[in-house]
Enzyme design. Structure first.
Site, PDB file in Angstrom:
ATOM      1  N   ASP A   1      -9.123   0.252   1.263  1.00 37.69           N
ATOM      2  CA  ASP A   1      -8.193  -0.167   2.316  1.00 37.69           C
ATOM      3  C   ASP A   1      -8.752   0.261   3.670  1.00 37.69           C
ATOM      4  OD1 ASP A   1      -5.697  -1.340   3.080  1.00 37.69           O
ATOM      5  OD2 ASP A   1      -4.990   0.681   3.553  1.00 37.69           O
TER       6      ASP A   1
ATOM      7  N   ARG B   1      -8.726   4.036  12.615  1.00 34.92           N
ATOM      8  CA  ARG B   1      -7.846   5.175  12.893  1.00 34.92           C
ATOM      9  C   ARG B   1      -7.373   5.240  14.332  1.00 34.92           C
ATOM     10  NH1 ARG B   1      -6.250   6.173   7.865  1.00 34.92           N
ATOM     11  NH2 ARG B   1      -7.983   6.727   6.500  1.00 34.92           N
TER      12      ARG B   1
ATOM     13  N   ASP C   1       0.850  -1.185   0.000  1.00 31.11           N
ATOM     14  CA  ASP C   1       0.000   0.000   0.000  1.00 31.11           C
ATOM     15  C   ASP C   1       0.893   1.244   0.000  1.00 31.11           C
ATOM     16  OD1 ASP C   1      -2.428   1.336  -0.003  1.00 31.11           O
ATOM     17  OD2 ASP C   1      -2.542   1.388   2.185  1.00 31.11           O
TER      18      ASP C   1
ATOM     19  N   LYS D   1      -4.904  -1.951   9.778  1.00 29.51           N
ATOM     20  CA  LYS D   1      -5.120  -2.084   8.342  1.00 29.51           C
ATOM     21  C   LYS D   1      -5.290  -3.529   7.899  1.00 29.51           C
ATOM     22  CE  LYS D   1      -3.818   2.220   6.900  1.00 29.51           C
ATOM     23  NZ  LYS D   1      -4.499   3.027   5.861  1.00 29.51           N
TER      24      LYS D   1
ATOM     25  N   HIS E   1      -3.727  13.891   0.169  1.00 27.69           N
ATOM     26  CA  HIS E   1      -4.033  13.047   1.326  1.00 27.69           C
ATOM     27  C   HIS E   1      -2.926  13.160   2.375  1.00 27.69           C
ATOM     28  CE1 HIS E   1      -5.258   9.573   3.719  1.00 27.69           C
ATOM     29  NE2 HIS E   1      -4.102   8.998   3.490  1.00 27.69           N
TER      30      HIS E   1
ATOM     31  N   GLU F   1     -10.851   3.773   2.795  1.00 32.69           N
ATOM     32  CA  GLU F   1      -9.901   4.551   2.000  1.00 32.69           C
ATOM     33  C   GLU F   1     -10.126   4.230   0.529  1.00 32.69           C
ATOM     34  OE1 GLU F   1      -6.061   5.642   4.713  1.00 32.69           O
ATOM     35  OE2 GLU F   1      -5.885   3.815   3.538  1.00 32.69           O
TER      36      GLU F   1
ATOM     37  N   THR G   1      -9.224  -5.776   3.383  1.00 34.87           N
ATOM     38  CA  THR G   1      -9.012  -4.879   2.246  1.00 34.87           C
ATOM     39  C   THR G   1      -9.901  -5.409   1.130  1.00 34.87           C
ATOM     40  OG1 THR G   1      -6.706  -4.529   2.894  1.00 34.87           O
ATOM     41  CG2 THR G   1      -7.314  -3.941   0.631  1.00 34.87           C
TER      42      THR G   1
ATOM     43  N   GLN H   1      -4.685   2.699  14.704  1.00 32.47           N
ATOM     44  CA  GLN H   1      -3.525   3.174  13.945  1.00 32.47           C
ATOM     45  C   GLN H   1      -2.724   4.212  14.735  1.00 32.47           C
ATOM     46  OE1 GLN H   1      -4.655   4.557  10.036  1.00 32.47           O
ATOM     47  NE2 GLN H   1      -2.570   5.130   9.456  1.00 32.47           N
TER      48      GLN H   1
ATOM     49  N   GLU I   1      -8.981   3.851  -2.969  1.00 29.61           N
ATOM     50  CA  GLU I   1      -7.669   3.662  -3.595  1.00 29.61           C
ATOM     51  C   GLU I   1      -7.814   2.995  -4.956  1.00 29.61           C
ATOM     52  OE1 GLU I   1      -4.538   2.157  -1.196  1.00 29.61           O
ATOM     53  OE2 GLU I   1      -5.306   3.068   0.655  1.00 29.61           O
TER      54      GLU I   1
ATOM     55  N   GLU J   1     -10.228  12.473   6.628  1.00 30.13           N
ATOM     56  CA  GLU J   1     -10.030  13.783   6.010  1.00 30.13           C
ATOM     57  C   GLU J   1     -11.342  14.548   5.858  1.00 30.13           C
ATOM     58  OE1 GLU J   1      -7.287  13.838   2.369  1.00 30.13           O
ATOM     59  OE2 GLU J   1      -7.620  11.709   2.741  1.00 30.13           O
TER      60      GLU J   1
END
Lengths: 451, 451
Positions: free
Chosen positions: B250, B254, B144, B270, B151, B216, B274, B257, B218, B391
């Protein structure tokens, strides 16, 4: 976690009709019986068991039905798994099958085995020096932990002298995902990688061969039975998911690592090669060498409940002694013997293998049979217990002297690194892991492309 | 990198005898022909090609020899690859084979195809709504990246307002190794993970269900031809290793993380799931949508030589528009349509796919056919271009309003996230990626174990 169950396979006086196994210096007495995958000369990959200076070809044994065990109807899956070209299927069968197989092989290799069995199996033994050892499993995913508090403290103090251990260290078994494609068997040359480095924080980075190549002495945990995605493994069951242990050298490029690792962790600095020793020492073989978990200090937090298990605390560690040996090109040319760089005990790790397994699956992440979890660099508190060159030469400030007068801050081309591991205690037969060997070769010329 | 070669397969007026493919709104016109792996009702896994609202069963086609192409003796390997149950073998054959196969399928599905071919192939078409889409390849390793500077700047500024971008960002395509075992196909439910979190820096961490679950948006790059270990891929050849692109979600926790990621990067935050979209849009299909690389500012450094290629700079990007759609349990109950959370262009990434490939292999790391490289969250500079909830709701400080009056700081149980992607420009037929769908389900009860 069950208590260590010792049986006839652990008796210190058990002997094999394979005479070399009875040599006290052998890593592979009949009390060990580690599994690996090998290619005999001109043959294809198959599963083997090390016994003395021989490898027992399990595929041939299954084919010849030389071990009565294999002929029982209930062990069809086990027979098929023994005939495979990697250990994954055998690992998937779980600890009861692994135990049964180990006992059957023990009985067949014991001096008590019937002469007919001994004769039949003799044809399935290869001299260990004449076979090519491969990576024991098809590693679906490789995870690397950071479980030695001594290593973490040493490395941390180089970069953050006032605050070597980050606040999460004593709570979280820190780990990251590694690269499975570049796992190579013991004996494979390891090419020095190119990469971006920045020596001077006021200048742009440059691209070229790593100048700070390093080894890392680690222990690998091969996963046996897997877990379904979404279904964590409770700490009390984690034990059942451990097939066995092997040696791992997690080669690292420290200059690449320093520049690339923020904020998402090591990447190219670690993915150019990881060497795995050829022999997986089973959980059963290690039963006599179980040890208490790391003795936490009074100020240390207790593990959170999902990592806490009283049996794991009292006997979830493994007393494996681990060594790193180095020889340079010049040492070999001058006939100098390899030097031992470090020796440390796997009991010094802050987290047990069961805790690593339970933590890894606590998110619901699925572990698959044959997956590899490495411990992180195994270092102890003393200087001669430091398991990588970064620590040993303290970031290059305390070069290591070699018998030729050479010194090492990091690895040079031609340096051969050999990891060894063994277990010994009074009243038990010593068992060993064989070796995990790799030699550093020069970086590709030019921009990194082979000519 | 070769210039984009447009041929009859890209003609905007080309039409298929599969009528639904000629619908202007279809993601899968004859100009697209993406590859996937599917299971028809009651059948086993096989390779398919999407055409309109149908899936062409490539295994059946190979079996029936309905496409003349498959009968040529030189394409035996290609025929075998088309009969497999994953795309790896087809990917391994390289771009010339992929190109030849695409042209052959185009010709067979075109209105110009002989009636006999149309009749033969009709039997090998499944309604797309009735098949189960699987992960397109057996992903050996999943990597990844973090290639969107928007971002990286957004996330960085939440944690380091004065210094959002780390010094390495504009030099190093930052990436990390992800978890391959937990890659799941579109439509799979995604269970909220347990994990360690620490809300209060003065208190110990706790263990429980994540409270900050996120998606996420991607783009995944599927590797075609691989490279041998130790043999970097020059930037000028990186193009040849790209098979195609697909959507990737993904999923991230948070709160896990933030607590675990120092110093080795994201791990459990993570690795619980996925999601990969079912359709891999080939490099050839994307030829009309190639775009310049990110326009670096005057103060930005040029890519280092190993990442620098003039053709890549002028046409190494892909103009894919990417969207995220959300529906909550309550929205679905009240009949409200999903809301679009963001829309951004893949051209806004700081690094091109070829640069990601070249960087990944620059250490000598071997990429294998079917490996997956994800781009990292695709965000643009505007608020409605932010590709994750972290975000979009700015770390929870700017909640997102839903049509039911609900708000979201992070994902709630029952939230369904759907990613979409498409390419359109004047003079070219629009093509799409289908969808990448996942619904958040509740965490396991108690300590994380399923009951």
């Amino acid at each position: 976690m069950p208590p260590a169950q010792l049986d006839r396979t652990h008796a210190a006086d058990a002997r094999s009709w394979v005479e070399s196994a009875n040599d006290a210096a052998s890593d592979f007495p009949i009390q060990n019986l580690p599994f690996g995958v090998f290619r005999p000369r001109g043959g294809d990959a198959r599963i083997g068991v090390a016994i003395g200076d021989r490898v027992l070809d399990l595929r041939a044994v299954v084919g010849s039905c030389a071990i009565e065990f294999f002929m029982k109807p209930e062990s069809e899956a086990l027979g098929a798994a023994c005939g495979a070209d990697a250990l994954n299927s055998l690992m998937a069968l779980g600890s009861e099958s692994a135990h049964a197989l180990r006992v059957a092989i023990f009985d067949a290799l014991s001096t008590d085995a019937p002469q007919a069995v001994q004769s039949a199996l003799s044809d399935s033994l290869h001299p260990i020096g004449e076979v090519e050892l491969l990576v024991p499993s098809r590693v679906g995913d490789y995870t690397d932990f950071y479980a030695s508090i001594h290593h973490a403290t040493n490395v941390g103090s180089m970069f953050r002298p006032d605050n070597p251990l980050l606040p999460n260290y004593k709570y979280v078994p820190i780990g990251y995902h590694g690269r499975a494609s570049s796992i190579v068997p013991s004996g494979s040359p390891v090419r020095r990688p190119h990469g971006q480095t920045r020596d001077d924080a006021s200048a742009p980075p440059s691209f070229g061969p790593s100048k700070r190549m390093d080894y890392e002495l680690e222990v690998g945990i091969f996963v046996g039975k897997g877990n379904p995605l979404g279904d964590p493994i409770p700490i009390g069951e984690a034990w059942e998911h451990i097939f066995g242990l092997a040696l791992v050298n997690d080669w690292s490029a420290r200059d690449l690592q320093a520049w690339e690792y923020q904020p998402l962790g090591p990447f190219l600095a670690k993915n150019f090669a990881t060497t795995v020793g050829g022999w997986v020492v089973t959980r059963d073989a290690l039963a006599p060498f179980r040890a208490p978990a790391f003795a936490r200090g009074d100020d240390d937090p207790a593990p959170l409940p999902y990592l806490s298990d009283s049996a794991d605390q009292s006997a979830g560690g493994f007393a494996v002694t681990l060594e790193v040996w180095l020889s340079s090109d010049r040492m070999r040319a001058e006939g100098a013997k390899p030097v031992r760089l470090s020796r440390a005990s796997f009991t010094g790790m802050y987290w047990t293998p069961a805790q690593l397994i339970a933590h890894h699956a606590s998110s619901g992440c699925n572990l698959r049979p044959g997956d590899l979890l490495a411990s992180g660099t195994v270092s102890g508190p003393a200087k001669d217990e430091r398991g990588c060159m970064l620590e040993l030469a303290w970031r290059g400030t305390e070069p290591v002297a070699l018998p030729t007068g050479e010194t090492r801050r990091f690895l040079e081309d031609g340096d051969e690194v050999v990891l060894r591991g063994y277990c010994e205690r009074p009243g038990a037969r010593r068992i060993g892991f064989g070796e995990c060997r790799g030699i550093v070769t020069s970086a590709p010329p030019g921009s990194g492309r082979r000519p």
